[in-house]
Design a protein around this motif. Structure first.
Motif, mmCIF file in Angstrom:
data_model
loop_
_atom_site.group_PDB
_atom_site.id
_atom_site.type_symbol
_atom_site.label_atom_id
_atom_site.label_comp_id
_atom_site.label_asym_id
_atom_site.label_seq_id
_atom_site.Cartn_x
_atom_site.Cartn_y
_atom_site.Cartn_z
ATOM 1 N N GLY A 155 0.797 -1.216 0.000
ATOM 2 C CA GLY A 155 0.000 0.000 0.000
ATOM 3 C C GLY A 155 0.834 1.272 0.000
ATOM 4 N N ALA A 156 2.138 1.147 0.259
ATOM 5 C CA ALA A 156 3.013 2.324 0.278
ATOM 6 C C ALA A 156 3.037 2.963 -1.107
ATOM 7 C CB ALA A 156 4.424 1.938 0.700
ATOM 8 N N MET A 157 2.940 4.289 -1.123
ATOM 9 C CA MET A 157 2.970 5.048 -2.373
ATOM 10 C C MET A 157 4.322 5.745 -2.483
ATOM 11 S SD MET A 157 -0.121 4.626 -3.653
ATOM 12 C CE MET A 157 -0.782 5.958 -4.587
ATOM 13 N N ILE A 158 4.916 5.683 -3.673
ATOM 14 C CA ILE A 158 6.222 6.302 -3.910
ATOM 15 C C ILE A 158 6.105 7.201 -5.130
ATOM 16 C CG2 ILE A 158 8.649 5.879 -4.447
ATOM 17 C CD1 ILE A 158 8.194 3.079 -3.176
ATOM 18 N N GLU A 159 6.537 8.428 -4.976
ATOM 19 C CA GLU A 159 6.562 9.372 -6.088
ATOM 20 C C GLU A 159 7.999 9.496 -6.566
ATOM 21 O OE1 GLU A 159 5.345 13.932 -7.285
ATOM 22 O OE2 GLU A 159 5.319 13.343 -5.176
ATOM 23 N N ILE A 160 8.194 9.342 -7.872
ATOM 24 C CA ILE A 160 9.519 9.429 -8.474
ATOM 25 C C ILE A 160 9.472 10.511 -9.536
ATOM 26 C CG2 ILE A 160 11.301 8.189 -9.766
ATOM 27 C CD1 ILE A 160 9.943 5.579 -8.647
ATOM 28 N N THR A 161 10.394 11.446 -9.453
ATOM 29 C CA THR A 161 10.496 12.489 -10.476
ATOM 30 C C THR A 161 11.885 12.433 -11.083
ATOM 31 O OG1 THR A 161 11.192 14.145 -8.857
ATOM 32 C CG2 THR A 161 8.834 14.021 -9.339
ATOM 33 N N TYR A 162 11.971 12.772 -12.370
ATOM 34 C CA TYR A 162 13.262 12.775 -13.044
ATOM 35 C C TYR A 162 13.186 13.704 -14.241
ATOM 36 C CZ TYR A 162 10.784 8.997 -15.529
ATOM 37 O OH TYR A 162 9.851 8.254 -16.200
ATOM 38 N N LEU A 163 14.365 14.116 -14.687
ATOM 39 C CA LEU A 163 14.458 15.087 -15.769
ATOM 40 C C LEU A 163 14.048 14.461 -17.098
ATOM 41 C CD1 LEU A 163 17.820 16.774 -14.771
ATOM 42 C CD2 LEU A 163 15.519 17.677 -14.468
ATOM 43 N N VAL A 221 6.250 9.834 -11.860
ATOM 44 C CA VAL A 221 5.472 8.611 -11.765
ATOM 45 C C VAL A 221 5.204 8.341 -10.288
ATOM 46 C CG1 VAL A 221 7.480 7.049 -11.766
ATOM 47 C CG2 VAL A 221 5.282 6.221 -12.573
ATOM 48 N N VAL A 222 3.996 7.881 -10.005
ATOM 49 C CA VAL A 222 3.635 7.464 -8.651
ATOM 50 C C VAL A 222 3.315 5.983 -8.734
ATOM 51 C CG1 VAL A 222 2.019 7.724 -6.730
ATOM 52 C CG2 VAL A 222 2.730 9.742 -8.054
ATOM 53 N N ILE A 223 4.007 5.192 -7.896
ATOM 54 C CA ILE A 223 3.795 3.748 -7.897
ATOM 55 C C ILE A 223 3.327 3.303 -6.516
ATOM 56 C CG2 ILE A 223 5.375 3.245 -9.801
ATOM 57 C CD1 ILE A 223 7.524 2.524 -7.782
ATOM 58 N N LYS A 224 2.531 2.258 -6.504
ATOM 59 C CA LYS A 224 1.991 1.700 -5.263
ATOM 60 C C LYS A 224 2.586 0.315 -5.070
ATOM 61 C CE LYS A 224 -2.409 0.441 -3.094
ATOM 62 N NZ LYS A 224 -3.870 0.431 -3.313
ATOM 63 N N PHE A 225 3.156 0.075 -3.873
ATOM 64 C CA PHE A 225 3.763 -1.215 -3.564
ATOM 65 C C PHE A 225 2.675 -2.229 -3.239
ATOM 66 C CE2 PHE A 225 6.914 -4.159 -2.608
ATOM 67 C CZ PHE A 225 6.746 -4.709 -1.349
ATOM 68 N N VAL A 248 1.460 1.234 -11.351
ATOM 69 C CA VAL A 248 1.581 2.662 -11.642
ATOM 70 C C VAL A 248 0.225 3.311 -11.397
ATOM 71 C CG1 VAL A 248 2.077 4.388 -13.423
ATOM 72 C CG2 VAL A 248 3.416 2.267 -13.333
ATOM 73 N N MET A 249 0.223 4.297 -10.497
ATOM 74 C CA MET A 249 -1.002 5.016 -10.151
ATOM 75 C C MET A 249 -1.125 6.311 -10.940
ATOM 76 S SD MET A 249 -2.102 2.798 -8.079
ATOM 77 C CE MET A 249 -3.577 3.578 -7.468
ATOM 78 N N GLU A 250 0.014 6.969 -11.215
ATOM 79 C CA GLU A 250 0.051 8.218 -11.982
ATOM 80 C C GLU A 250 1.318 8.202 -12.819
ATOM 81 O OE1 GLU A 250 -1.330 10.602 -8.026
ATOM 82 O OE2 GLU A 250 -0.429 11.807 -9.619
ATOM 83 N N SER A 251 1.258 8.802 -13.996
ATOM 84 C CA SER A 251 2.431 8.895 -14.856
ATOM 85 C C SER A 251 2.326 10.138 -15.729
ATOM 86 C CB SER A 251 2.550 7.649 -15.747
ATOM 87 O OG SER A 251 3.704 7.720 -16.557
#
Length: 173
Positions: A105-113, A118-122, A130-133
């Motif tokens: 249920g942990a949500m992780i937001e990853i940003t890059y150049l 992208v937001v992913i849910k474990f 992938v919850m958001e991209s």
């Protein structure tokens, strides 16, 4: 000590396969020995590639064998190339997140150049959805398998499943 993603990528290219599982280390040790005539143990490669959690420093002779396998005179020459590429084979300030540390249920937001997010849910067992991209290759609903995320390095995904079909990953996301 764990090898940098840069050197790991060089090893993958040299042996002709992605190094995504501990079993890949068996093939890699055989390839190193056949090309160099020198032996590097399977468990040593597992430690250097992060499949075994062990902070022991490898012998310089082991690192020199890896460097020769990759076409360099010695470890210092390979490490210099790695440093010039903006990497380091070990960087204490590097932030690393292992999937094993997360709760489902942990949500992780990853940003890059340049402007990707992208937001992913474990989900458990190295699986994410992938919850958001935004502006990237991943799509909402994609299922991912990965074991860790390292700040400042490409997101290395071992598998992407989109619409029930596994997509072979040839480029880090």
């Amino acid at each position: 000590m764990k090898l940098s993603p840069y050197i790991t990528d060089l090893l993958s290219k040299q042996c002709g396969r992605e190094l995504t599982t501990p079993n890949d280390c068996t093939m890699l040790t055989l390839d190193i020995e056949s090309r160099t005539g020198e032996h590097v143990g399977v468990n040593t490669l597992k430690r250097l590639l992060g499949f075994i959690d062990d902070e022991r420093e490898p012998r310089i002779t082991t690192l020199n064998i890896i460097a020769r396998y990759l076409g360099h005179n010695d470890w210092e020459a390979l490490k210099l190339l790695d440093d010039e590429a903006g990497n380091s084979y070990f960087n204490e300030s590097m932030t690393e997140l292992h999937a094993a540390q997360l709760k489902p249920g942990a949500m992780i937001e990853i940003t890059y150049l340049p402007n990707r997010r992208v937001v992913i849910k474990f989900l458990g067992d190295n699986s994410f959805t992938v919850m958001e991209s935004e502006n990237g290759k991943l799509r909402v609903g994609d299922s991912l398998r990965l074991d860790h995320i390292v700040r400042g390095y490409p997101l290395l995904v071992s598998e992407v499943v989109r619409d029930g079909t596994s997509i072979i990953c040839t480029v880090p996301f």
